[in-house]
Design an enzyme around this catalytic site. Structure first.
Site, mmCIF file in Angstrom:
data_model
loop_
_atom_site.group_PDB
_atom_site.id
_atom_site.type_symbol
_atom_site.label_atom_id
_atom_site.label_comp_id
_atom_site.label_asym_id
_atom_site.label_seq_id
_atom_site.Cartn_x
_atom_site.Cartn_y
_atom_site.Cartn_z
ATOM 1 C CD GLU A 108 -14.991 -25.582 7.652
ATOM 2 O OE1 GLU A 108 -14.650 -24.467 8.083
ATOM 3 O OE2 GLU A 108 -14.651 -26.005 6.538
ATOM 4 C CB SER A 128 -15.337 -14.880 13.689
ATOM 5 O OG SER A 128 -14.064 -15.312 14.119
ATOM 6 C CB CYS A 163 -20.407 -20.364 5.800
ATOM 7 S SG CYS A 163 -19.766 -19.480 4.364
ATOM 8 C CG HIS A 187 -15.103 -20.189 16.744
ATOM 9 N ND1 HIS A 187 -14.437 -21.131 16.018
ATOM 10 C CD2 HIS A 187 -16.073 -20.858 17.418
ATOM 11 C CE1 HIS A 187 -14.973 -22.318 16.234
ATOM 12 N NE2 HIS A 187 -15.977 -22.177 17.068
ATOM 13 C CG HIS A 204 -18.190 -23.053 13.039
ATOM 14 N ND1 HIS A 204 -18.966 -22.558 14.063
ATOM 15 C CD2 HIS A 204 -17.129 -22.228 12.928
ATOM 16 C CE1 HIS A 204 -18.381 -21.485 14.572
ATOM 17 N NE2 HIS A 204 -17.274 -21.255 13.905
ATOM 18 C CB THR A 236 -13.716 -23.053 4.563
ATOM 19 O OG1 THR A 236 -14.085 -22.859 5.937
ATOM 20 C CG2 THR A 236 -14.751 -23.884 3.856
HETATM 21 S S1 SF4 Z 1 -14.389 -17.830 6.733
HETATM 22 FE FE1 SF4 Z 1 -15.074 -18.479 4.686
HETATM 23 S S2 SF4 Z 1 -16.144 -20.424 5.011
HETATM 24 FE FE2 SF4 Z 1 -15.943 -19.436 7.025
HETATM 25 S S3 SF4 Z 1 -17.832 -18.267 7.265
HETATM 26 FE FE3 SF4 Z 1 -16.366 -16.882 6.306
HETATM 27 S S4 SF4 Z 1 -16.724 -17.072 4.075
HETATM 28 FE FE4 SF4 Z 1 -17.679 -18.824 5.098
#
Ligand code: SF4
Length: 314
Positions: free
Chosen positions: A132, A274, A102, A46, A80, A171
């Site tokens: 997600e 992100s 992920c 995102h 996600h 998460t």
């Molecule tokens: S925030 Fe956590 S769950 Fe989401 S992509 Fe990054 S490591 Fe993976």
């Protein structure tokens, strides 16, 4: 002319996590391997800056597979995660797909499946309509999993049948808010099963802890990240709840709020998982034009986690 001093406390860790690094790498390697264009279902992560830079090298972003005009081109699923119906649909359409979910989201998916196979009804703590959450709920038949968004939902929840209960979480939630929800569930249903290992990921936890450490020393706090980035929005909330009322998200359409900052002695800066570091650097560059800066990086932990990319892209 610059004549005002401004101290910046830079939260660390901040910005890209291992899952985001991996997802972006998957898009780049897919373009190397298959040529352009490759399709990406949903924003790979995102962040508009990331999405725009991938568009430039040949990624085309869609929300659903049916929007893809040329089904001979590969499609990548975002970090996600996706409901099980999506890879199935891609297979039915004979499409090549690469899954950039992920690994820490995939872990929650497998956990949901195992708990369900062992006879539990699942409560997913998370935010409705976040991709997600849609992906995790889509791992199971819809009548076997319920969404709990807040303490109120947890208080109101009543068991639908005699089956055992288990909970899992998104998460990227607030660590503190989630603990409150879990406490309500555990009080109501003392037998409820919990995940073997925390579902809120290391990156979310570390970024929130880093913000907590400095928020109360700051007159204002800025989190660089997108409005639809769950973990970025949580960081703003964490800063507010931990001593800095004046906390704001700096997203792709935000201007650097120089007027507000003029009244500050110290500001805090962090960025969501992100958000690329270049956006933090650009924000600081803008401040440099107006203030004499003193920058202090406050690191609470070193992160050295990396995730492998799928073997078929090597
Ligand atoms: S925030 Fe956590 S769950 Fe989401 S992509 Fe990054 S490591 Fe993976």
């Amino acid at each position: 002319m610059k004549n005002k001093n401004l101290k910046i406390l830079l939260a660390s860790p901040r910005g890209f996590c291992a899952g985001v690094d991996r997802a972006i790498e998957i898009v780049k390697k897919s373009i190397d391997k298959y040529g352009a264009p490759v399709y990406v279902r949903h924003e790979i992560v995102h962040n508009k800056h990331v999405v725009d830079s991938l568009k430039k090298i040949g990624a085309i972003f869609v929300e659903e597979l049916e929007e893809i005009k040329d089904k001979t081109r590969p499609v990548i699923f975002s970090a996600h995660g996706v409901p099980k119906s999506v890879p199935k649909e891609a297979s039915n359409l004979n499409m090549t797909y690469v899954d950039a979910t992920c690994p820490l989201v995939s872990k929650v998916h497998r956990e949901a499946e195992n708990l369900y196979k062992n006879g539990s009804h699942i409560l997913l703590i998370g935010h409705k309509n976040h991709p997600e959450v849609v992906g995790t709920m889509g791992q199971l038949p819809s009548d076997c999993i319920d969404l709990i968004e807040n303490v109120n939902d947890a208080e109101k929840y009543s068991k639908k049948n005699g089956s055992k209960l288990a909970y899992i979480t998104q998460t990227t939630l607030s660590v503190d808010d989630t603990r409150d929800i879990i406490n309500v569930l555990k009080n109501k249903f003392p037998e409820i099963k919990e995940p073997k290992k925390e579902d809120i990921c290391y990156a979310t936890t570390n970024r929130q802890s880093a913000v907590k450490k400095i928020a109360k020393k700051c007159d204002m706090f800025f989190v660089i990240g997108s409005r639809n980035s769950s973990n970025s929005v949580r960081l703003v909330e964490v800063a507010k709840k931990n001593g800095c009322d004046k906390s704001e998200l700096i997203h792709s359409e935000s201007k650097v709020p120089i007027d507000k900052i003029t009244n500050c002695k110290t500001i805090g800066i962090s960025s969501g998982a992100s958000a690329p570091e270049i956006l933090v650097e650009e924000f600081i560059q803008e401040l440099k034009k107006q203030f004499i800066l003193e920058i202090e990086e406050v690191e609470i932990i070193k992160e050295d986690i990396t995730f492998k990319i799928p073997g078929k892209l090597n």
